[in-house]
Structures are given as structure tokens and as C-alpha cells.
Design a protein around this motif. Structure first.
Motif, PDB file in Angstrom:
ATOM      1  N   ILE A  51     -11.126 -14.054  -3.632  1.00  0.00           N
ATOM      2  CA  ILE A  51     -11.862 -14.029  -4.903  1.00  0.00           C
ATOM      3  C   ILE A  51     -11.673 -12.678  -5.593  1.00  0.00           C
ATOM      4  N   ILE A  52     -11.810 -11.589  -4.830  1.00  0.00           N
ATOM      5  CA  ILE A  52     -11.650 -10.249  -5.399  1.00  0.00           C
ATOM      6  C   ILE A  52     -10.236 -10.059  -5.931  1.00  0.00           C
ATOM      7  N   ASN A  53      -9.253 -10.570  -5.185  1.00  0.00           N
ATOM      8  CA  ASN A  53      -7.861 -10.435  -5.598  1.00  0.00           C
ATOM      9  C   ASN A  53      -7.629 -11.068  -6.953  1.00  0.00           C
ATOM     10  N   ARG A  54      -8.249 -12.203  -7.209  1.00  0.00           N
ATOM     11  CA  ARG A  54      -8.044 -12.920  -8.454  1.00  0.00           C
ATOM     12  C   ARG A  54      -8.962 -12.449  -9.578  1.00  0.00           C
ATOM     13  N   VAL A  55     -10.186 -12.078  -9.236  1.00  0.00           N
ATOM     14  CA  VAL A  55     -11.174 -11.748 -10.269  1.00  0.00           C
ATOM     15  C   VAL A  55     -11.127 -10.273 -10.652  1.00  0.00           C
ATOM     16  N   MET A  56     -11.103  -9.391  -9.633  1.00  0.00           N
ATOM     17  CA  MET A  56     -11.216  -7.958  -9.903  1.00  0.00           C
ATOM     18  C   MET A  56      -9.882  -7.217  -9.864  1.00  0.00           C
ATOM     19  N   LYS A  57      -8.869  -7.806  -9.222  1.00  0.00           N
ATOM     20  CA  LYS A  57      -7.549  -7.189  -9.123  1.00  0.00           C
ATOM     21  C   LYS A  57      -7.594  -5.818  -8.441  1.00  0.00           C
ATOM     22  N   VAL A  58      -8.451  -5.678  -7.422  1.00  0.00           N
ATOM     23  CA  VAL A  58      -8.516  -4.418  -6.663  1.00  0.00           C
ATOM     24  C   VAL A  58      -7.772  -4.642  -5.355  1.00  0.00           C
ATOM     25  N   ASP A  59      -6.471  -4.365  -5.353  1.00  0.00           N
ATOM     26  CA  ASP A  59      -5.615  -4.713  -4.221  1.00  0.00           C
ATOM     27  C   ASP A  59      -6.010  -4.013  -2.935  1.00  0.00           C
ATOM     28  N   PHE A  60      -6.406  -2.749  -3.016  1.00  0.00           N
ATOM     29  CA  PHE A  60      -6.660  -1.989  -1.797  1.00  0.00           C
ATOM     30  C   PHE A  60      -7.922  -2.454  -1.092  1.00  0.00           C
ATOM     31  N   ILE A  61      -8.911  -2.943  -1.827  1.00  0.00           N
ATOM     32  CA  ILE A  61     -10.090  -3.519  -1.185  1.00  0.00           C
ATOM     33  C   ILE A  61      -9.676  -4.751  -0.382  1.00  0.00           C
ATOM     34  N   VAL A  62      -8.780  -5.550  -0.955  1.00  0.00           N
ATOM     35  CA  VAL A  62      -8.264  -6.732  -0.256  1.00  0.00           C
ATOM     36  C   VAL A  62      -7.526  -6.309   1.009  1.00  0.00           C
ATOM     37  N   PHE A  63      -6.699  -5.277   0.910  1.00  0.00           N
ATOM     38  CA  PHE A  63      -5.913  -4.806   2.063  1.00  0.00           C
ATOM     39  C   PHE A  63      -6.818  -4.362   3.207  1.00  0.00           C
ATOM     40  N   PHE A  64      -7.763  -3.481   2.927  1.00  0.00           N
ATOM     41  CA  PHE A  64      -8.618  -2.958   3.993  1.00  0.00           C
ATOM     42  C   PHE A  64      -9.577  -4.027   4.527  1.00  0.00           C
ATOM     43  N   THR A  65     -10.028  -4.922   3.668  1.00  0.00           N
ATOM     44  CA  THR A  65     -10.890  -6.008   4.122  1.00  0.00           C
ATOM     45  C   THR A  65     -10.152  -6.898   5.111  1.00  0.00           C
ATOM     46  N   ASN A  66      -8.886  -7.149   4.849  1.00  0.00           N
ATOM     47  CA  ASN A  66      -8.122  -8.021   5.734  1.00  0.00           C
ATOM     48  C   ASN A  66      -7.673  -7.322   7.011  1.00  0.00           C
ATOM     49  N   ILE A  67      -7.664  -6.019   7.027  1.00  0.00           N
ATOM     50  CA  ILE A  67      -7.464  -5.315   8.299  1.00  0.00           C
ATOM     51  C   ILE A  67      -8.629  -5.622   9.231  1.00  0.00           C
ATOM     52  N   PHE A 121       0.827  -1.203   0.000  1.00  0.00           N
ATOM     53  CA  PHE A 121       0.000   0.000   0.000  1.00  0.00           C
ATOM     54  C   PHE A 121       0.867   1.261   0.000  1.00  0.00           C
ATOM     55  N   LEU A 122       1.949   1.234   0.785  1.00  0.00           N
ATOM     56  CA  LEU A 122       2.803   2.416   0.914  1.00  0.00           C
ATOM     57  C   LEU A 122       3.770   2.575  -0.252  1.00  0.00           C
ATOM     58  N   HIS A 123       4.333   1.467  -0.725  1.00  0.00           N
ATOM     59  CA  HIS A 123       5.443   1.546  -1.684  1.00  0.00           C
ATOM     60  C   HIS A 123       5.170   0.870  -3.025  1.00  0.00           C
ATOM     61  N   GLN A 124       3.921   0.449  -3.256  1.00  0.00           N
ATOM     62  CA  GLN A 124       3.573  -0.208  -4.518  1.00  0.00           C
ATOM     63  C   GLN A 124       4.539  -1.357  -4.819  1.00  0.00           C
ATOM     64  N   ASN A 125       4.750  -2.205  -3.826  1.00  0.00           N
ATOM     65  CA  ASN A 125       5.681  -3.318  -3.933  1.00  0.00           C
ATOM     66  C   ASN A 125       4.930  -4.566  -4.392  1.00  0.00           C
ATOM     67  N   ARG A 126       5.061  -4.911  -5.661  1.00  0.00           N
ATOM     68  CA  ARG A 126       4.305  -6.030  -6.220  1.00  0.00           C
ATOM     69  C   ARG A 126       4.770  -7.370  -5.656  1.00  0.00           C
ATOM     70  N   LYS A 127       6.054  -7.483  -5.309  1.00  0.00           N
ATOM     71  CA  LYS A 127       6.554  -8.719  -4.718  1.00  0.00           C
ATOM     72  C   LYS A 127       5.898  -8.957  -3.361  1.00  0.00           C
ATOM     73  N   ALA A 128       5.799  -7.892  -2.561  1.00  0.00           N
ATOM     74  CA  ALA A 128       5.141  -8.003  -1.261  1.00  0.00           C
ATOM     75  C   ALA A 128       3.674  -8.385  -1.443  1.00  0.00           C
ATOM     76  N   ASN A 129       3.046  -7.856  -2.478  1.00  0.00           N
ATOM     77  CA  ASN A 129       1.642  -8.162  -2.753  1.00  0.00           C
ATOM     78  C   ASN A 129       1.456  -9.635  -3.097  1.00  0.00           C
ATOM     79  N   ARG A 130       2.354 -10.164  -3.922  1.00  0.00           N
ATOM     80  CA  ARG A 130       2.248 -11.579  -4.314  1.00  0.00           C
ATOM     81  C   ARG A 130       2.472 -12.510  -3.125  1.00  0.00           C
ATOM     82  N   VAL A 131       3.494 -12.204  -2.323  1.00  0.00           N
ATOM     83  CA  VAL A 131       3.762 -13.026  -1.134  1.00  0.00           C
ATOM     84  C   VAL A 131       2.578 -12.959  -0.175  1.00  0.00           C
ATOM     85  N   ALA A 132       2.001 -11.773  -0.021  1.00  0.00           N
ATOM     86  CA  ALA A 132       0.846 -11.602   0.866  1.00  0.00           C
ATOM     87  C   ALA A 132      -0.336 -12.442   0.394  1.00  0.00           C
ATOM     88  N   PHE A 133      -0.541 -12.495  -0.915  1.00  0.00           N
ATOM     89  CA  PHE A 133      -1.650 -13.293  -1.448  1.00  0.00           C
ATOM     90  C   PHE A 133      -1.487 -14.768  -1.111  1.00  0.00           C
TER      91      PHE A 133
END
Length: 276
Positions: A86-102, A28-40
Motif C-alpha cells: 500500500i505504501i509503495n503505491r500510495v506514498m511512493k516511499v521506497d526505503f520504508i518498503v525496503f526496511f519493512t520487508n527486511i 537502495f545501493l544503486h538507485q536502480n528503478r528497474k530492480a525496484n519495479r521487479v521487486a514490487f
């Protein structure tokens, strides 16, 4: 052996979930795609651990584990994680995934570190009913839809302020556009409202069968009806009044906060509604 292993698995789940949320925060802070993939993939592993725990508990108790607030919170987190995957794979809206998991992580922490639930579990065994199980399941599924709708409205306000302040950047483009966020929030509420209404109808039917008198003046009953009315007002303003934009997002956020009050606060002072 599994009885002693399950609590350790739940603690491991909390730790892995915390790391997952941290990685999403870094992204979220640094647009780090590697961190995003590992998080998924870490989130997927958390989902597997949760699914195993739910399955084991279901086999151990001989029922679907949702009859107490302790059990309901765990299932609620499972629903949120499932939807976010599901949203992460279907819609690719990363920030919705982030806030939902908070939200999911906070609820899981509350669940994991809640005092012993033996008393409520014993009480739950006395409440076993297919009608009651469906009532609670539909209610939690509607809460999942409303949670994602709430997150979409939060992101709408963030995006709105970024655009208003003309703060162009990668973060702006990674949040879905305003129209998409508003439409997504509206669709989720359109799904959540009828599911919650079905849940309430089933709950009333169960009460007529199992209780000598249906306590219509119970705070939980009144609170649930108010929640449905507020979301119906949201839909009415959206369809009939043509309300859009920031005002609609704020109304949706207020509706979800009232839902949380009904779930956590009013549920605890209910005279009979001791589960959800």
C-alpha cells in the motif's frame, strides 16, 4: 495433495521473498528503478502466495490461523507485506518498503524453519473463541503499525546523519524529508496504541471468562502493559512536551525493541499466554 504442496509453497515464498529483498537492496545501493519495479511485482506475487496459504489453512482448520505464535508470525508477515504494498503505491516511499520487508523476511524465515507445531496447534483448537481471535488480530495489526513507525524512525536517523554530514546525493532525496518521516511515525503510533489497547482489553475480558483466576502478575501481561505505557509516553512527549527530532526517533526505536522483547522473549516464559 494440497497438504504436501503447502510446505513447498511456503519454501518457494521464502526464496521469492529473498530475491525481492535483494532487488530492493540493489535499488537502495544503486538507485536502480528497474530492480525496484521487479521487486514490487515479485512482492505482490509473494503476497498472493501468502494469502493463498492463509486461506487454505483457514479452510483446513475452520478458524482464522492466529492462535499460536507459529500462526501469528505468518499473519504478522502478511500484514507487513500488505502495508508495504500500500505504501509503495500510495506514498511512493521506497526505503520504508525496503526496511519493512527486511523485518518481514526475517520473521518469515523464523516461521518457516520453526520445528513442528502440532502440539501448539492442538492446544490452539482448545482456545478457539471469537473474543480471543479478535484480541490476537488487533494485537498483530498494532504490531504492524508499530513496525512501520519503527522503520520511519530508522530512516529519520539515517536522513538526519546524511544532512548533518552534508552528504548530498540521490539517496538523500529518495528518503522522505525529516518532517514527513516524523509525522508518519507519529501517525502510525497514534493508530497502533488504541488498537493495542483494544486488544489488551479484549484479552482481559477473555481471561475473565475462560480462566479461574486472571494472572495479573504474569510476565506477558506486565510486559504488554509496559509496551502500551511506553508508546503513551511517546505520544505525551510529542504532543504535550513538543519533543521532536532525533530524541523522539530514539524513543520510538527503544519502544519497538521493548515490544520485540515482549513478543519473543517474555511470551516464552509466560505461564499461560502461550500464543502471542
Amino acid at each position: 495433495m494440497l497438504d504436501s504442496l503447502i510446505p513447498r509453497l511456503q519454501e518457494l515464498t521464502v526464496i521469492l521473498y529473498a530475491i525481492c529483498v535483494l532487488l530492493y537492496f540493489i535499488d537502495f545501493l544503486h538507485q536502480n528503478r528497474k530492480a525496484n519495479r521487479v521487486a514490487f511485482w515479485l512482492l505482490l506475487f509473494v503476497w498472493i502466495l501468502q494469502s493463498f496459504s492463509l486461506y487454505y489453512y483457514m479452510v483446513d482448520t475452520g478458524r482464522f490461523p492466529i492462535l499460536t505464535i507459529f500462526e501469528g508470525l505468518y499473519f504478522y508477515v502478511w500484514v507487513l507485506i500488505t502495508l508495504s504494498l500500500i505504501i509503495n503505491r500510495v506514498m511512493k516511499v521506497d526505503f520504508i518498503v525496503f526496511f519493512t520487508n527486511i523485518i518481514g523476511f526475517m520473521i518469515l524465515v523464523i516461521h518457516t524453519f520453526t520445528p513442528d507445531q502440532i502440539g501448539s496447534t492442538v492446544r490452539a483448537e482448545q482456545l478457539v473463541s471469537e473474543l480471543l481471535l479478535i484480541h490476537i488480530t488487533t494485537a498483530i495489526l498494532s504490531y504492524g503499525a508499530f513496525s512501520l513507525s519503527f522503520v520511519s524512525s530508522i530512516l529519520y536517523l539515517i536522513q538526519y546523519n546524511l544532512l548533518k554530514q552534508k552528504k548530498w546525493g540521490k539517496r538523500l532525496w529518495r528518503i522522505a524529508d525529516l518532517q514527513k518521516l516524523e509525522q508518519f511515525s507519529y501517525i502510525l503510533n497514534m493508530i497502533g496504541v488504541p488498537i493495542l489497547m483494544i486488544g489488551i482489553i479484549l484479552g482481559v475480558r477473555w481471561a475473565y471468562i475462560k480462566l479461574p483466576i486472571v494472572p495479573w502478575y504474569d510476565p506477558k501481561v506486565i510486559g504488554s502493559i509496559i509496551v502500551v505505557m511506553i508508546y503513551c509516553i511517546y505520544i505525551y512527549f510529542r504532543i504535550k512536551k513538543g519533543m521532536t527530532g532525533k530524541s523522539l526517533a530514539l524513543l520510538n526505536i527503544a519502544a519497538f525493541l521493548i515490544l520485540l522483547i515482549n513478543f519473543f522473549l517474555i511470551g516464552n516464559i509466560s505461564s499461560f499466554h502461550i500464543w502471542l
